[in-house]
Each structure stands twice: as structure tokens, then as C-alpha cells.
Design a protein around this motif. Structure first.
Motif, PDB file in Angstrom:
ATOM      1  N   ALA A 477       0.835  -1.191   0.000  1.00 49.71           N
ATOM      2  CA  ALA A 477       0.000   0.000   0.000  1.00 49.71           C
ATOM      3  C   ALA A 477       0.877   1.251   0.000  1.00 49.71           C
ATOM      4  O   ALA A 477       2.099   1.176   0.165  1.00 49.71           O
ATOM      5  CB  ALA A 477      -0.927  -0.005   1.217  1.00 49.71           C
ATOM      6  N   SER A 478       0.252   2.392  -0.162  1.00 53.62           N
ATOM      7  CA  SER A 478       0.999   3.659  -0.196  1.00 53.62           C
ATOM      8  C   SER A 478       1.289   4.196   1.198  1.00 53.62           C
ATOM      9  O   SER A 478       1.955   5.216   1.328  1.00 53.62           O
ATOM     10  CB  SER A 478       0.197   4.707  -0.985  1.00 53.62           C
ATOM     11  N   PHE A 479       0.789   3.525   2.235  1.00 49.91           N
ATOM     12  CA  PHE A 479       1.076   3.948   3.599  1.00 49.91           C
ATOM     13  C   PHE A 479       0.942   2.745   4.520  1.00 49.91           C
ATOM     14  O   PHE A 479       0.368   1.710   4.159  1.00 49.91           O
ATOM     15  CB  PHE A 479       0.136   5.067   4.052  1.00 49.91           C
ATOM     16  N   SER A 480       1.480   2.886   5.704  1.00 49.74           N
ATOM     17  CA  SER A 480       1.374   1.844   6.723  1.00 49.74           C
ATOM     18  C   SER A 480       1.417   2.501   8.087  1.00 49.74           C
ATOM     19  O   SER A 480       1.800   3.672   8.229  1.00 49.74           O
ATOM     20  CB  SER A 480       2.495   0.820   6.580  1.00 49.74           C
ATOM     21  N   TYR A 481       1.023   1.713   9.100  1.00 47.22           N
ATOM     22  CA  TYR A 481       1.054   2.166  10.486  1.00 47.22           C
ATOM     23  C   TYR A 481       2.144   1.394  11.222  1.00 47.22           C
ATOM     24  O   TYR A 481       2.192   0.165  11.165  1.00 47.22           O
ATOM     25  CB  TYR A 481      -0.286   1.935  11.182  1.00 47.22           C
ATOM     26  N   LEU A 482       2.999   2.126  11.915  1.00 49.41           N
ATOM     27  CA  LEU A 482       4.034   1.519  12.746  1.00 49.41           C
ATOM     28  C   LEU A 482       3.616   1.677  14.195  1.00 49.41           C
ATOM     29  O   LEU A 482       3.409   2.808  14.665  1.00 49.41           O
ATOM     30  CB  LEU A 482       5.390   2.177  12.510  1.00 49.41           C
ATOM     31  N   LEU A 483       3.474   0.567  14.906  1.00 51.98           N
ATOM     32  CA  LEU A 483       3.004   0.586  16.283  1.00 51.98           C
ATOM     33  C   LEU A 483       4.148   0.210  17.204  1.00 51.98           C
ATOM     34  O   LEU A 483       4.762  -0.855  17.053  1.00 51.98           O
ATOM     35  CB  LEU A 483       1.847  -0.390  16.484  1.00 51.98           C
ATOM     36  N   ALA A 484       4.430   1.078  18.162  1.00 55.43           N
ATOM     37  CA  ALA A 484       5.489   0.829  19.137  1.00 55.43           C
ATOM     38  C   ALA A 484       4.962   1.198  20.508  1.00 55.43           C
ATOM     39  O   ALA A 484       4.497   2.324  20.718  1.00 55.43           O
ATOM     40  CB  ALA A 484       6.746   1.632  18.816  1.00 55.43           C
ATOM     41  N   GLY A 485       5.020   0.253  21.442  1.00 59.45           N
ATOM     42  CA  GLY A 485       4.519   0.485  22.787  1.00 59.45           C
ATOM     43  C   GLY A 485       5.641   0.532  23.792  1.00 59.45           C
ATOM     44  O   GLY A 485       6.750   0.051  23.550  1.00 59.45           O
ATOM     45  N   LEU A 494       7.965  -2.507  23.227  1.00 65.48           N
ATOM     46  CA  LEU A 494       7.448  -3.430  22.225  1.00 65.48           C
ATOM     47  C   LEU A 494       7.258  -2.726  20.896  1.00 65.48           C
ATOM     48  O   LEU A 494       6.637  -1.663  20.835  1.00 65.48           O
ATOM     49  CB  LEU A 494       6.098  -3.994  22.685  1.00 65.48           C
ATOM     50  N   TYR A 495       7.811  -3.307  19.852  1.00 66.67           N
ATOM     51  CA  TYR A 495       7.483  -2.862  18.502  1.00 66.67           C
ATOM     52  C   TYR A 495       6.495  -3.881  17.942  1.00 66.67           C
ATOM     53  O   TYR A 495       6.866  -5.003  17.591  1.00 66.67           O
ATOM     54  CB  TYR A 495       8.741  -2.779  17.643  1.00 66.67           C
ATOM     55  N   PHE A 496       5.228  -3.502  17.905  1.00 65.34           N
ATOM     56  CA  PHE A 496       4.196  -4.453  17.509  1.00 65.34           C
ATOM     57  C   PHE A 496       4.302  -4.818  16.032  1.00 65.34           C
ATOM     58  O   PHE A 496       3.907  -5.909  15.638  1.00 65.34           O
ATOM     59  CB  PHE A 496       2.805  -3.883  17.811  1.00 65.34           C
ATOM     60  N   GLY A 497       4.812  -3.926  15.217  1.00 66.28           N
ATOM     61  CA  GLY A 497       4.977  -4.251  13.809  1.00 66.28           C
ATOM     62  C   GLY A 497       4.482  -3.146  12.908  1.00 66.28           C
ATOM     63  O   GLY A 497       4.070  -2.068  13.339  1.00 66.28           O
ATOM     64  N   SER A 498       4.517  -3.441  11.623  1.00 63.42           N
ATOM     65  CA  SER A 498       4.044  -2.528  10.584  1.00 63.42           C
ATOM     66  C   SER A 498       2.771  -3.113   9.986  1.00 63.42           C
ATOM     67  O   SER A 498       2.722  -4.298   9.644  1.00 63.42           O
ATOM     68  CB  SER A 498       5.122  -2.346   9.513  1.00 63.42           C
ATOM     69  N   PHE A 499       1.742  -2.269   9.835  1.00 68.19           N
ATOM     70  CA  PHE A 499       0.439  -2.722   9.386  1.00 68.19           C
ATOM     71  C   PHE A 499      -0.062  -1.804   8.278  1.00 68.19           C
ATOM     72  O   PHE A 499       0.107  -0.583   8.344  1.00 68.19           O
ATOM     73  CB  PHE A 499      -0.560  -2.720  10.542  1.00 68.19           C
TER      74      PHE A 499
END
Length: 836
Positions: A477-485, A494-499
Motif C-alpha cells: 500500500a501507499s502507507f502503513s502504520y508503525l506501532l510501538a509500545g 514493544l514494537y508491535f509491527g508494521s500494518f
């Protein structure tokens, strides 16, 4: 005749020997300096030490290691070695006194000429002494000069060092090379100019002239002339040491039309001022506020057309702690860009705790001139980096030939410190429209979500279901979400990942603070911006690091992996996946690898798979072989709980879930019916036998072995529902006489003590299955590990059995519930009060 011949031969032999000595010493030189010229020539050892075995000397009447020739003297000399340039340097100093009489002005000649000098590294120095009210100007012919930092070298080895004078103190104006923009330097009270030429350079002219000018009433003025696009780096006097106290220095820039100039401060320091204030002043053509005064920390002007001046003003410094005032800056001159006439309004007046930065995109450095990219605030204050803060409206423009060389990064903070106010409130995470309308790519937009410790947790619901980025299924996709807790303790982040959109993850719940970063890839994001959107909700606190709600698609596999993929799941962390299975589908759960390679230092690591339609759990040790592919007909949980791994070991798991249509086998149905009938007949038989046995026991006058608890709940412990009972009565307590009381004499050892059998711990059912993820066994538990029987990976899926065997049950303790197995985790926690 013999005596005559002998007398003639001896002088001839002496002449030959003298010639041989001179031949071994090298060429002979003679330097004569006119009387009253004020010139002194010195030959001395250079930086390289003399060779220990073969010393090199200067022969001039006597052998020496240095030679000085003063005004009015003539001396001949030679060297004892063939390469004296490696060991000696020559310095030609000329003193010009403008205070005792008329000064010499005009083009400066090299005296003596280089043809009369030995091939040594040579330095010509002109020391001009003048009155305080006299201004002296050094004019440099082509090529002009380019300033460098002290200690740097020039490509051709030719260096100019220029110093001024303040009372009796020498002030270094700067060190310069050729091929620059500096055309003139004006000073007052005297100047010292030094020209350093390497021994191999053929230059025979000084390249500058001296002119008499009126008082400039400041330390110096440096003129920089641009004839086209380019840049110049300039430094304050005495750089990198401190600028003289309470002095004034000016740079004059000549900018031909239609070029534009922009100033950027590369490095600066300020001193400790007792009086006045350090500042820079600009005289800009067409400005109605000349001089325009700026602090050194301010954004400097840009997009300036025409000639302008820049001045640095010092202050009266603290005598005890003066500090250092120094400045290094760059002037970039380029053609005006089309975007320079277009302005954009970024309204952040209604935003809070937000900032937007526009900065250069990292790229390769080029040796050739590259036009600069500047962001201008109110069309005049320009810089390569610009940060806009919340609470104001900003008008910006761009001075850049290629806007793809810039990008934007933004950050916004959502903070909730009162859990009573924020509980169950929701907020959208969306990029403001004013940012999206700028002609620069948005690189990152980060939301930092902060909650009170052990009070609230967070739930993220995307506008479209998300896909986790894995090597098996990449995000395109043209964008993603990076989640880090942020973990509860250091080292547990925690780096939950890229979504990215287009997957099966419908909701992500995290225990504590988290950073959500929207990262874009290329300009196509503008066409897909409608797909962007997250909603964050503040929910009651729970103890797991994260819970993923997954609704697989029947058309594709779902790949899921544990957080912190590169570094491994933190010690003692627990993560769950709530995977939904449609009624007409069967899910196949497959782990990509057979073993984790995990070695626990303390505790145990578990994998728990639990069908939400029953209380059965399958528990596997992650230090052993991972389970084979398994089929699931109902919604189920996958829980992974880590131990404290040994050094160098980490827990990272990748698994997949795929769906296929559920099939019905008539043979299985017939077997189930026959089996059910046989089971019914067998149950009736047992009931009859049980009734007869009870009647017989009533007639038996022997003492009873069991104790009947009339206040307990007589319902079987594995039923999914229980009638409501008072709080002081535990409906799960059964009074049973232990085997050791009845058959204790069989367990006695030879020494009369009892042998205690090894038993497991039974944890009773505590709530409706499906509301909460499975709870891992205690870390010190010795519960047996149940493994699936080896089978082929889901070959068409077997039909659902009518009854499921009890394997191992210890569900998590949840408050309340009505037995509905479809209630999401969020609602299950809402019954609790935060912090209790």
C-alpha cells in the motif's frame, strides 16, 4: 721542470675538489636585498626532522642549519643534500610602515622573485602598520578567495592567511584558498597578509593589491561577489576561537539579478554578555525596516534579491566567564523558483500538543553545486528546516528547484491523566487537511497516546482491516502504520509491527502507552488518503501486552507474527490473538517453523490454543516442538507467553490461518447417531445400577464414607453456566475424603512414613469461555504438555465431532458475563473498575 709541474698541479687539484664538493652539495644560490627595502629572508628547518644518518646543512661561509638575510645584505649559500625541500622552508617578510611616511599602494610584487629563490616551501608575508583612522583594502584579482577552517588544506597547496589588528592584539580574519567569491577585505589599523606557496608551484605573482581607504569604524569588511548560482561558506574572525569583545564585522554580498540569496547559520555560539546584546543585522534592498535585527538563534532571511549586507555585533563580556562568540554560515545563491511566489496557509490554531517539521530528505551529497531547498516563513525568513507549532496560523512558501527533496514529519500527543474522564472515550487519528494540501510529501505523522499507569488501556480500530507486514506477505500500500509500545520496565519496549490496509486485523488492543506512526510511501498516498484513519478508544486496563482481533478472509491466508520480531518478545510478556471462524468455514492454524530455539533461564514459555465454544485448552511448551497444523471449527484464541530467555535466545513466532468450506460426512453422522444411542443406553444402565446401589446403602447400617454438602452447587463443574450464588459460598467446592485417608495403610513406606503421590493442580472454571484470552499456567507449574497427534496439515478438514474431549482447562478470571461466546474482549473488561 718537475717542480713547475707540481706547482701547477696542486691549484688545479684544489679547484677540482672544490667543484666536486659543490656538486655533492647541490646548486649554489645568491640572494641580495636592497637597503631600506624592509625585507628579511629566513631559511630554517621545516616540519620534517633532519635525517639522522645523512644530515642536511646550509653552507654559507660556514655550515649551519639556518640562514637569515636582512635588508641591505647579499649572501650566497648551498645545501649539502640534493633534496633540501624536504627539510627546509624559506620565509620572506616585508614590513611596510605607513605611520612614519607614505605607504606603498598598488599591486604587490613578489620580492625577491621566485626565480632567485631555492625550490623550498616558501611563505611571503606583508606586514602593514597603519594608523587607527586609516582603512586598508586588500583587492584580490581572479581567481577570488574561498574561506576554509584553520587546519584545512587547499587542493593546489596555495593558502592565504589574513590577520588584522585591534590595538596591540592580532586578530585572524581567516584562511583562504583560490576559486571563491571573496574579492576584497577592508581592515583598519593594520594588516598582515601571508601567501604560502609549495616548492613545486610555479606561481610568481602575489595576486592582490593594497589600497588606501577611509576609516571603516569596525574590525573588517569582507566583500563576496557572485556571478551565477553558487554558495559561499564564511566564518567570523578568530574562528573557531572567540570573536573579539564588543567588535563589529561586516560581509557585503553582490548578487546579480535575477538571482536570489538565502542565509543559513551552520554553527554558532554566544558569549556571556554584561552589556549590550550579540546580534546580526541585515541591510536588505527594498526593506522598510533596515537594519533588520536577528538573534543568532533565529531563522535567517532568504529569497533576497539584490546586494545585501550582514553584520555581526559582539557585546561587553563577563570578565570572569566571557564565553565564546563565533559564527559559521552559508550563503546560497540561485535562480528564483516558481514555488517562491506561491504561499500556503497552515492553520494549527485549533491544535494542541502538535508540531510539524519540514526538512531535507536524506540523499547523497554531490560535489557539484546543487540549488538549495528552503522553506520560507512569511516569504522572508527562510531555512532548510522549519518547525511549525500548534496554536497559530502560519503562512509559508518554498524556495526550491525540486520539492521532492523535502518531506514533512509531524507529531501529536494525546494524553489522558484522569481515567474517569477518558474511560470509553474515542478520538480519531487523522492527518489535518492543511498538511495534506502542502506540495511536499508527508513522511511520518506520529500520534503519542499516553494513559495513566495501571488505569487504562488502548484499543485501535482502523477504518479498514489491517494486514501485518511479514516476509511472506509484504505490504504494497501507499502507507502503513508503525506501532510501538512502552513496556512496564526498561528493556520491555514493544514494537508491535508494521500494518497496512487490506488484511484481516479488525482491532488492536495494547496495555499501556503507544506510539502510532503513519508512514507514507510516494505521492500515491494522496489518492489513497481516504483509506487512512484510525480510532483510538480508552478502555479498562488489562494485563496482556497486546490483543489482536482477527477476522480472516476466505480468499487468502493470514500471516501473523509476535511483536519485537527483530529482538524477540520481552521476558514474561504475553500476547493473544482472537481469531474468528465463520459458521460455514474451518480454520487451519499452522506454525511456519517446527521449533522456536528458545531456552528459558527462569520460568516456562507456553503456547495455548483454546476453542471459545468449550473450556478445553491445548497447552504446549515453546521450548519443545511446536504443534502440527490443527483444524478449528469455532472461534479460538492463540496465546503466547514468554519466559525469561537465556542470553542470546529470543522468542519470535510466525503462524498462518487459512479458511476452507466446512464439509459434512454422512458416515460420521451415522457413527455419531449409533454412538449416541449406545451412549444413552449405557447411561440408563448406569442410572439403574446407581439407584439400586443407593437403596442397598440405605439398608446398610455401616458408617458413610462421603460427606454431602447441602449448601454447595450440585451442578457439574464443566457446565458453561452456573446459577447465581451468594458471595460467601463457593459453588465449586466439593467435600471429598482423600484416598490417603481410606487407603493410607497401602501408602506406608518401610519406615512407617507416608509416600505422597505426585499430583497436578486443578484450576476450576471461573467464567464464560470466550470473553477473555486464555491464561497461561503458573510459571512454576509442572502441568503436562499436551501435544497434537501427528497428522497431515489440514487435508480437507475433518467434520466437527459431536463431543470434544476435556484436555486441560484453566481459563482466565473475568468478571461477570452472560455466557455469550461472541462478546469481544473490550466488553468483557468494561465490567471492571479501572485500577481495581
Amino acid at each position: 721542470m718537475a717542480g713547475l709541474n707540481c706547482g701547477v698541479t696542486l691549484p688545479l687539484l684544489g679547484v677540482l675538489l672544490l667543484g666536486a664538493v659543490r656538486l655533492t652539495r647541490g646548486a649554489a644560490f645568491e640572494i641580495g636585498l636592497p637597503y631600506g627595502s624592509g625585507i628579511t629572508v629566513s631559511i630554517s628547518p621545516g616540519a620534517s626532522p633532519l635525517p639522522p644518518g645523512k644530515p642536511c646543512y646550509i653552507f654559507s661561509r660556514k655550515m649551519a642549519t639556518s640562514l637569515v638575510i636582512k635588508s641591505g645584505e647579499t649572501k650566497g649559500f648551498s645545501f649539502s643534500c640534493l633534496n633540501p625541500e624536504n627539510y627546509f622552508v624559506i620565509e620572506i617578510l616585508r614590513n611596510i610602515d605607513c605611520m612614519a611616511g607614505p605607504c606603498f599602494f598598488g599591486e604587490v610584487q613578489l620580492q625577491p622573485p621566485t626565480s632567485q629563490l631555492p625550490t623550498l616551501n616558501r611563505t611571503f608575508i606583508w606586514n602593514v602598520q597603519a594608523h587607527k583612522r586609516i582603512g586598508l583594502e586588500l583587492q584580490f584579482s581572479l581567481p577570488r578567495l574561498r574561506q576554509i577552517e584553520p587546519g584545512d588544506s587547499c587542493p593546489d597547496g596555495v593558502t592565504h592567511s589574513i590577520s588584522g589588528r585591534v590595538d596591540s592584539t592580532n586578530v585572524k580574519i581567516g584562511t583562504f584558498c583560490s576559486n571563491g567569491t571573496v574579492s576584497r577585505i577592508k581592515m583598519q589599523e593594520g594588516v598582515q597578509m601571508a601567501l604560502h606557496l609549495p616548492w613545486f608551484h610555479p606561481r610568481n605573482v602575489s595576486g592582490f593589491s593594497i589600497a588606501n581607504r577611509s576609516s571603516i569604524k569596525r574590525l573588517c569588511i569582507i566583500e563576496s561577489v557572485f556571478e551565477g548560482e553558487g554558495s559561499a561558506t564564511l566564518m567570523s574572525a578568530n574562528y573557531p576561537l572567540g570573536f573579539p569583545e564588543d567588535e563589529l564585522m561586516t560581509w557585503q554580498f553582490v548578487i546579480p539579478p535575477p538571482l536570489r540569496a538565502s542565509v543559513s547559520f551552520l554553527r554558532f555560539n554566544v558569549s556571556n554578555c554584561e552589556r549590550k546584546e550579540e546580534r546580526v543585522e541585515y541591510y536588505i534592498p527594498g526593506s522598510t525596516t533596515n537594519p533588520e535585527v536577528f538573534k543568532l538563534a533565529d531563522k535567517q532571511p532568504g529569497n533576497m534579491a539584490g546586494n545585501f549586507n550582514l553584520s555581526l555585533q559582539g557585546c561587553d563580556q563577563d570578565a570572569q566567564n566571557p564565553g565564546i562568540l563565533r559564527l559559521k554560515f552559508e550563503v546560497l545563491v540561485q535562480y528564483p523558483q516558481h514555488e517562491s511566489n506561491v504561499s500556503y496557509v497552515v492553520d494549527l490554531s485549533h491544535e494542541r500538543a502538535m508540531s510539524l517539521s519540514i526538512e531535507p530528505r536524506p540523499g547523497r551529497q554531490s560535489r557539484r553545486f546543487v540549488p538549495g531547498c528552503f522553506v520560507c516563513l512569511e516569504s522572508r525568513t527562510c531555512s532548510t528546516n522549519l518547525t511549525l507549532t500548534a496554536g497559530s496560523r502560519h503562512r509559508i512558501s518554498f524556495l526550491c528547484d525540486d520539492l521532492t527533496r523535502l518531506w514533512m514529519n509531524a507529531e501529536k500527543i494525546f494524553s489522558c491523566m484522569d481515567h474517569r474522564y477518558c474511560l470509553r472515550k474515542s478520538y480519531p487519528l487523522q492527518v489535518p487537511r492543511d498538511i495534506l494540501q502542502l506540495p511536499v510529501q508527508l513522511h511520518d505523522f506520529s500520534w503519542k497516546l499516553l494513559v495513566p499507569n495501571d488505569r487504562l488501556s488502548l484499543a485501535l480500530v482502523p477504518a479498514q482491516k489491517l494486514q501485518q507486514h511479514t516476509q511472506e506477505r509484504l505490504c504494497n500500500a501507499s502507507f502503513s502504520y508503525l506501532l510501538a509500545g512502552a513496556g512496564a520496565s526498561p528493556g520491555q519496549d514493544l514494537y508491535f509491527g508494521s500494518f497496512c490496509p487490506g488484511g484481516a486485523i479488525q482491532q488492536i488492543q495494547v496495555k499501556q502507552n503507544i506510539s502510532v506512526t503513519l508512514r507514507t510511501f510516494g505521492p500515491s498516498f494522496r489518492q489513497e488518503v481516504s483509506r487512512q484513519g484510525l480510532t483510538v478508544s480508552f478502555i479498562p486496563y488489562f494485563k496482556e501486552e497486546g490483543v489482536f482481533e482477527v477476522i480472516p478472509d476466505t480468499k487468502s491466508k493470514v500471516y501473523l507474527r509476535t511483536p519485537n520480531w527483530e529482538r524477540g518478545l520481552p521476558a514474561l510478556a504475553s500476547v493473544s490473538w482472537n481469531i474468528s471462524v465463520p459458521s460455514d468455514q474451518v480454520a487451519c492454524l499452522t506454525f511456519v517453523k517446527e521449533r522456536t530455539g528458545l531456552v528459558c533461564q527462569t520460568g516456562r514459555a507456553f503456547l495455548i490454543v483454546q476453542e471459545q465454544s468449550s473450556a478445553a485448552e491445548e497447552v504446549f511448551s515453546l521450548e519443545e516442538v511446536l504443534p502440527k497444523p490443527s483444524a478449528h471449527h469455532h472461534n479460538f484464541w492463540v496465546n503466547i507467553s514468554n519466559c525469561s530467555p537465556a542470553s542470546g535466545k529470543q522468542l519470535d513466532l510466525l503462524f498462518q490461518v487459512s479458511l476452507s468450506p466446512r464439509t459434512v460426512d454422512l458416515t460420521v453422522i451415522l457413527i455419531a447417531v449409533v454412538g449416541g444411542g449406545a451412549l444413552l443406553l449405557f447411561a440408563l444402565g448406569l442410572i439403574i445400577c446407581f439407584v439400586k446401589k443407593n437403596r442397598k446403602k440405605k439398608r446398610n447400617k455401616a458408617l458413610a464414607v462421603g460427606v454431602y454438602n447441602g449448601n454447595g452447587n450440585t451442578q457439574m463443574p464443566m457446565q458453561p453456566k452456573f446459577p447465581k450464588a451468594p458471595k460467601d459460598i463457593d459453588p465449586h467446592v466439593y467435600a471429598v475424603i482423600e484416598d490417603t485417608m481410606v487407603y493410607g495403610h497401602l501408602l506406608q513406606g518401610s519406615n512407617g512414613s507416608f509416600v505422597q503421590p505426585e499430583v497436578d493442580t486443578y484450576r476450576p472454571f471461573q467464567g464464560p469461555v470466550g470473553d477473555c484470552p486464555p491464561s497461561p499456567p503458573p510459571i512454576c507449574s509442572r502441568a503436562p504438555t499436551l501435544k497434537l497427534a501427528p497428522e497431515d496439515p489440514c487435508p480437507g478438514f475433518s467434520p466437527e465431532p459431536e463431543s470434544e474431549p476435556y484436555t486441560f482447562s484453566h481459563p482466565a478470571k473475568c468478571s461477570g458475563g452472560d455466557g455469550n461466546t461472541d462478546v469481544p474482549l473490550l466488553h468483557a473488561h468494561e465490567a471492571e473498575q479501572p485500577g481495581e
